[in-house]
Design an enzyme around this catalytic site. Structure first.
Site, PDB file in Angstrom:
ATOM      1  NE  ARG A  17    -144.908   1.250   3.874  1.00  0.00           N
ATOM      2  CZ  ARG A  17    -144.019   0.760   4.749  1.00  0.00           C
ATOM      3  NH1 ARG A  17    -143.181  -0.192   4.374  1.00  0.00           N
ATOM      4  NH2 ARG A  17    -143.972   1.205   5.988  1.00  0.00           N
ATOM      5  CD  GLU A  28    -135.801   1.140  10.639  1.00  0.00           C
ATOM      6  OE1 GLU A  28    -136.769   0.795   9.943  1.00  0.00           O
ATOM      7  OE2 GLU A  28    -135.533   0.597  11.730  1.00  0.00           O
ATOM      8  CE  LYS A  75    -188.733  -5.404   7.740  1.00  0.00           C
ATOM      9  NZ  LYS A  75    -189.436  -4.211   7.294  1.00  0.00           N
TER      10      LYS A  75
END
Ligand code: UD1
Ligand code: CA
Length: 462
Positions: A15, A154, A349
């Site tokens: 799912r 269930e 950087k």
């Protein structure tokens, strides 16, 4: 009595609509399985086994040393997974406690597991149950007329009266080892999903006259993740929990609902966090620092009394009393020493700015060192890349780089040197010198008037 823990984590999680196995999805900086194992840690169990299967290679890297992985080859249900897990436990005595947990429940707390583990010797099973508004999808806890739990049904197998029950099985259990092993032996797969349900153990124990105790939890502790939607809800709850703990410890937060601090991040009391802040990885924030609004920082340390706002920082080290932003991008290997400043529209950087060095506006500094007290004028950049290789720019102390200077690396600028605005500097500059690279300015007198006359003449012609 020794406690052994088995965490079931072999399912795919269909799912989730994702290739990644469900328990490897991240919530607030940890994979779901990592959250469960963190809560398990509080129990100091004798053994921890995680049952892996679907996408095991994505789950195993998250298992700390000492945790054993057991492989469930086919995902035949939670009952089968539990059997696989038990098979990987070393010697277990019948009176020991075996806890079975699901790897998709990141909100479990050490406190709840501690209460669950507290099993009286004559109780065969304790299970966490909770009453929720919407029980859809969960196993329902069915009680008899005396209020005793008799089974778990269930979603796919329940009749309408069973499905109307709002007390759900949260999926965390503490069993007497001997009883669990016996009961698991009789679990079958005759149900709507053709799976071996661990939950059938409950009815089997009750039928065998064993005693069972429900343990209550809050709905929030037992949120199970089956969909992206629930994953996002769990992340929200985990962030909220983390924010609460930080505020209790003395961190100031303007709006915790809009503040996203991962569990791996460390913030000292006395730090101030504004909305729109995302802190991830090994990020740390020291006391007195102000972070936000709108900062994303990953693997970055922010020193005491520094200010960082409207900026992105990745792998940066910010010292004390520094200023970053608004609108700065500090990339891997950026180091700011005490009192340094990186301002508006500046990217850095692999660059160190020494004490009180400043790049206040519109610069790119890559593979550079900038000495203490130096100033980088607006629009100046290091040209560190020649299309093949990166080269370093070394700027000394007290240097003044004029606006819009192109520093073509490799390059060294001596202490207290100055560059003229607009210069393209390709050669090293000596200490204390001025380097200017600029064409002579030409001036053409009366130009504007002549141009206006030409224009007027053309208009009368037309
Ligand atoms: C399960 C319970 C349900 C409970 C709910 C709580 C069963 C039969 N049902 O349902 O009563 O209300 O959890 O969240 O146990 N797994 C394996 N191997 C398998 C199947 C599953 O390792 O063969 C693992 C999954 O990776 C997952 C956990 O077991 O971490 C639970 O499985 P899941 O399919 O999510 O069970 P639910 O349908 O949610
Ligand atoms: Ca589940």
């Amino acid at each position: 009595m020794p406690i052994h823990v088995v965490v079931l984590a072999a399912g795919q999680g269909k799912r989730m609509m994702s290739d990644l196995p469900k328990v490897a999805h991240l919530a607030a900086g940890r994979p779901l399985i990592g959250w469960v194992l963190k809560a398990v840690d509080h129990l100091q169990p004798a053994n921890v086994v995680v049952v892996v299967g679907h996408g095991a290679e994505h789950v195993q890297p998250y298992l700390p040393d000492g945790v054993v992985a057991a492989h469930q080859v086919e995902q035949l249900g939670t009952g089968d997974a539990a059997r696989v897990g038990l098979g990987a436990l070393p010697e277990v005595a019948a009176d020991d406690t075996i806890m079975i947990l699901y790897g998709d429940m990141p909100l479990l707390t050490g406190d709840l597991l501690g209460r669950l583990a507290d099993r009286p010797a004559d109780v065969a099973a304790r299970m966490v149950t909770v009453e929720v508004d919407d029980p859809t999808g969960y196993g329902r806890v069915i009680r008899d007329d005396h209020g005793l739990v008799i089974e778990v049904v269930e979603q796919r197998d329940g009749d309408s009266s069973q499905l109307a029950v709002r007390e759900i099985n949260a999926g965390s259990y503490a069993f007497r080892a001997g009883d669990l092993i016996d009961a698991l032996g009789s679990v079958s797969n005759e149900n709507a999903q053709g799976e071996y349900y661990l939950t059938d153990v409950i009815a089997i124990l009750v039928e065998g006259g064993k005693s069972l105790e429900p343990v209550e939890a809050t709905p929030q502790e037992v949120v199970g993740i089956n969909s992206q939607d629930q994953l996002s809800e769990a992340s929200r709850l985990l962030h909220a929990r983390n924010n609460r703990a930080l505020m209790e410890a003395g961190v100031w937060m303007l709006d915790p609902d809009r503040t996203y601090i991962d569990d791996t991040v460390v913030i000292e009391p006395g730090a101030r966090i504004y909305p729109g802040v995302h802190l991830e990885g090994s990020t740390t924030v020291a006391a007195g620092a102000r972070v936000g609004p709108d900062v994303f920082a990953e693997d970055t340390s922010i020193g005491a009394n520094s200010t960082v706002w409207y900026s992105v920082l990745r792998g940066a080290t910010i010292g004390e009393e520094c200023e970053v932003g608004p609108y700065a991008s500090l990339r891997q290997g950026t180091v700011l020493e005490r009192g340094a400043k990186v301002g508006t529209f500046v990217e850095t950087k692999n660059t160190t700015l020494g004490e009180k060095a400043k790049a206040p506006h519109l610069s790119y500094l890559g593979d550079a060192t900038v000495g203490a007290g130096s100033n980088i004028g607006a629009g100046s950049i290091t040209c560190n890349y020649d299309g093949y290789e990166k080269h370093r720019t070394e700027i000394g102390e007290g240097v003044f780089i004029g606006s819009d200077t192109m520093l073509v690396a490799p390059l060294k600028i001596g202490d207290r040197a100055v560059t003229g605005a607009g210069s393209v500097i390709t050669q090293d500059v000596h200490e204390g010198a001025l380097a200017v690279e600029r064409n002579e300015q030409r001036e053409i007198p009366g130009y504007s008037d002549r141009r206006a006359e030409r224009h007027a003449a053309k208009e009368t012609e037309d």
